[in-house]
Scaffold this motif. Sequence first.
Motif, PDB file in Angstrom:
ATOM      1  N   ASN A 182     -23.660 -60.820 -86.643  1.00 37.18           N
ATOM      2  CA  ASN A 182     -24.773 -60.741 -85.209  1.00 37.18           C
ATOM      3  C   ASN A 182     -25.090 -58.772 -85.045  1.00 37.18           C
ATOM      4  OD1 ASN A 182     -25.894 -60.374 -82.607  1.00 37.18           O
ATOM      5  ND2 ASN A 182     -23.975 -59.376 -81.104  1.00 37.18           N
ATOM      6  N   ARG A 183     -25.928 -59.077 -86.227  1.00 35.95           N
ATOM      7  CA  ARG A 183     -26.335 -57.940 -86.866  1.00 35.95           C
ATOM      8  C   ARG A 183     -28.318 -56.899 -86.294  1.00 35.95           C
ATOM      9  NH1 ARG A 183     -28.380 -58.520 -93.108  1.00 35.95           N
ATOM     10  NH2 ARG A 183     -29.456 -60.525 -92.207  1.00 35.95           N
ATOM     11  N   LEU A 184     -27.813 -55.356 -86.372  1.00 35.75           N
ATOM     12  CA  LEU A 184     -28.030 -54.409 -85.101  1.00 35.75           C
ATOM     13  C   LEU A 184     -29.425 -54.372 -86.392  1.00 35.75           C
ATOM     14  CD1 LEU A 184     -28.640 -52.608 -83.158  1.00 35.75           C
ATOM     15  CD2 LEU A 184     -27.597 -50.744 -85.863  1.00 35.75           C
ATOM     16  N   ALA A 185     -30.453 -54.614 -85.053  1.00 33.62           N
ATOM     17  CA  ALA A 185     -32.056 -54.943 -85.484  1.00 33.62           C
ATOM     18  C   ALA A 185     -32.543 -53.185 -86.033  1.00 33.62           C
ATOM     19  CB  ALA A 185     -32.879 -55.327 -84.497  1.00 33.62           C
ATOM     20  N   VAL A 186     -33.294 -53.065 -86.860  1.00 34.23           N
ATOM     21  CA  VAL A 186     -33.720 -51.853 -87.189  1.00 34.23           C
ATOM     22  C   VAL A 186     -35.169 -52.088 -87.293  1.00 34.23           C
ATOM     23  CG1 VAL A 186     -31.133 -51.167 -87.793  1.00 34.23           C
ATOM     24  CG2 VAL A 186     -33.266 -51.456 -89.601  1.00 34.23           C
ATOM     25  N   GLY A 187     -35.621 -50.857 -87.210  1.00 37.44           N
ATOM     26  CA  GLY A 187     -37.098 -50.176 -87.877  1.00 37.44           C
ATOM     27  C   GLY A 187     -37.686 -49.032 -88.592  1.00 37.44           C
ATOM     28  N   SER A 188     -39.064 -48.659 -88.620  1.00 34.94           N
ATOM     29  CA  SER A 188     -39.350 -47.588 -88.121  1.00 34.94           C
ATOM     30  C   SER A 188     -40.714 -47.834 -88.144  1.00 34.94           C
ATOM     31  CB  SER A 188     -38.839 -46.779 -90.141  1.00 34.94           C
ATOM     32  OG  SER A 188     -39.772 -45.396 -90.137  1.00 34.94           O
TER      33      SER A 188
END
Length: 521
Positions: free
Chosen positions: A323-329
Amino acid sequence: MTVKSDVLRHSDIAVIGMSCRLPGASGVEEFWDLLRSGRSAVDRQPDGSWRAVVEGKGESDAAFFGMTPRQAAAVDPQQRLMLELGWEALENARIRPTDLRGSDTGVFMGVTADDYATLLHRSGAAIGGYTTTGLNRSLMANRLSYLLGLRGPSFTVDSAQSSSLVAVHLACESLLRGESGVAVVGGVSLILAEESTAGMARMGALSPDGRCFTFDARANGYVRGEGGVALVLKPLTRAVEDGDRVHCVIRGGAVNNDGGGPSLTHPDREAQKALLRRAYERAGVAPEHVDYVELHGTGTKAGDPVEAAALGAVLGAARPSGNRLAVGSVKTNVGHLEGAAGITGLLKAVLCVREGVLPPSLNFRTPNPNIPLDELNLRVQTELQSWPARDADRPRLAGVSSFGMGGTNAHLVLEQAPVTVEEPVVGGGGGRVLSVVPVVVSGRSVGALRAQAGRVRELCGGLSGGGVGLVDVGWSLVSSRSVFEHRAVVFGAGVGEVVAGLDVVSSGGVDGVAGSGVVSG
């Protein structure tokens, strides 16, 4: 309106007003459209460099803020832009700026660049009576406080690239201490002199490809961006009592410093892990409940792996495997705004939490080999995705990070605004429908009046019809907008009539009584 008392914590801070001027986006709605559509505002400039630029960055309505042309020429465009954005954010919060005079409203600004001083010194321009106040970064916050007669704290923060997120953190602390009743917080960075770009290039910070390849194997530096953001903050309990629109809630956060490492500008993993643990502990939020983190995410070879490792150790490890943590920039969309980067990422995260949508982070194809995403339980958000709340008792939660090159780190924790319930109208019958709606526009000059009429005309032209939408526009213009000496009132029974009247005003056709439904004075 009412809110369940168990969701109102005295440590929560509400975001009630927002404004921005960013590459490819003259306002908040345009910025959200840019993010949702996955567009990049980065482009090659006439000098051959890659940048994300703001159009008309040297332009401002100096007379509106009481500046003579001579004074305005001596004032850093960053100061002038923050006057505009501070004013707009207050109006967006439905606060008439002139009503704040004498209040304990605080102003907190993050800025690190002073390119305009470089330009003036290089030009050999004579030093005048406005030079010191026009170029000094410390005046960035003070000028807005002076203009509006604000008595709360007023200062500029410079912690390099984390300046504006640190400013938000300090504003929240001031509100919690009761030192400020309302806070205007902002960040600005304008690229005006090639020396600042040359300096970053010689440090090896800039990408020769003109892209931020955040967490990607091609990561080789960042691309510069420019612009500004302003937010209006208020304690959540008071915002609910006042009937404010709450875009998002800041649950808490933390600031620290690397305190060592391989070099002055190299990030430290252990310091970032300590920052995250402290931020979530202070916010009272379990790390496993966070669904999205807006990264510092510059796309540098040194920074990305350290940031990913810290996130994986604190947030990724707390989540169930897979259940991977979503990340972005946001830097992949508008570049790295340096001193204003943190609050730009915060604005993106506020919109994501409010709208329940995660926009794509760009330029990601192959994971950086030094970032084992599977092991860290992280994933880069590469598609537009709906983000529903988990359930009624588990609102959307996000984190925002910003790191300065000297090691000053900041992280804030955001939560979806509490759901409000409108009180029933006594006697029933719902809201009142007006047969004719008055729409008031004004300005400090005839030109400003016409320009305001044009902006309101665009807004009204986008309404679906008469009734509630048009009444809301008319009400907002008289309840939360300052009224100036040049003014006009357009009366209409529906959108079409109001738009036609505003066309008359914006085209300069008003002189006393200009026609049916339009009065000026």
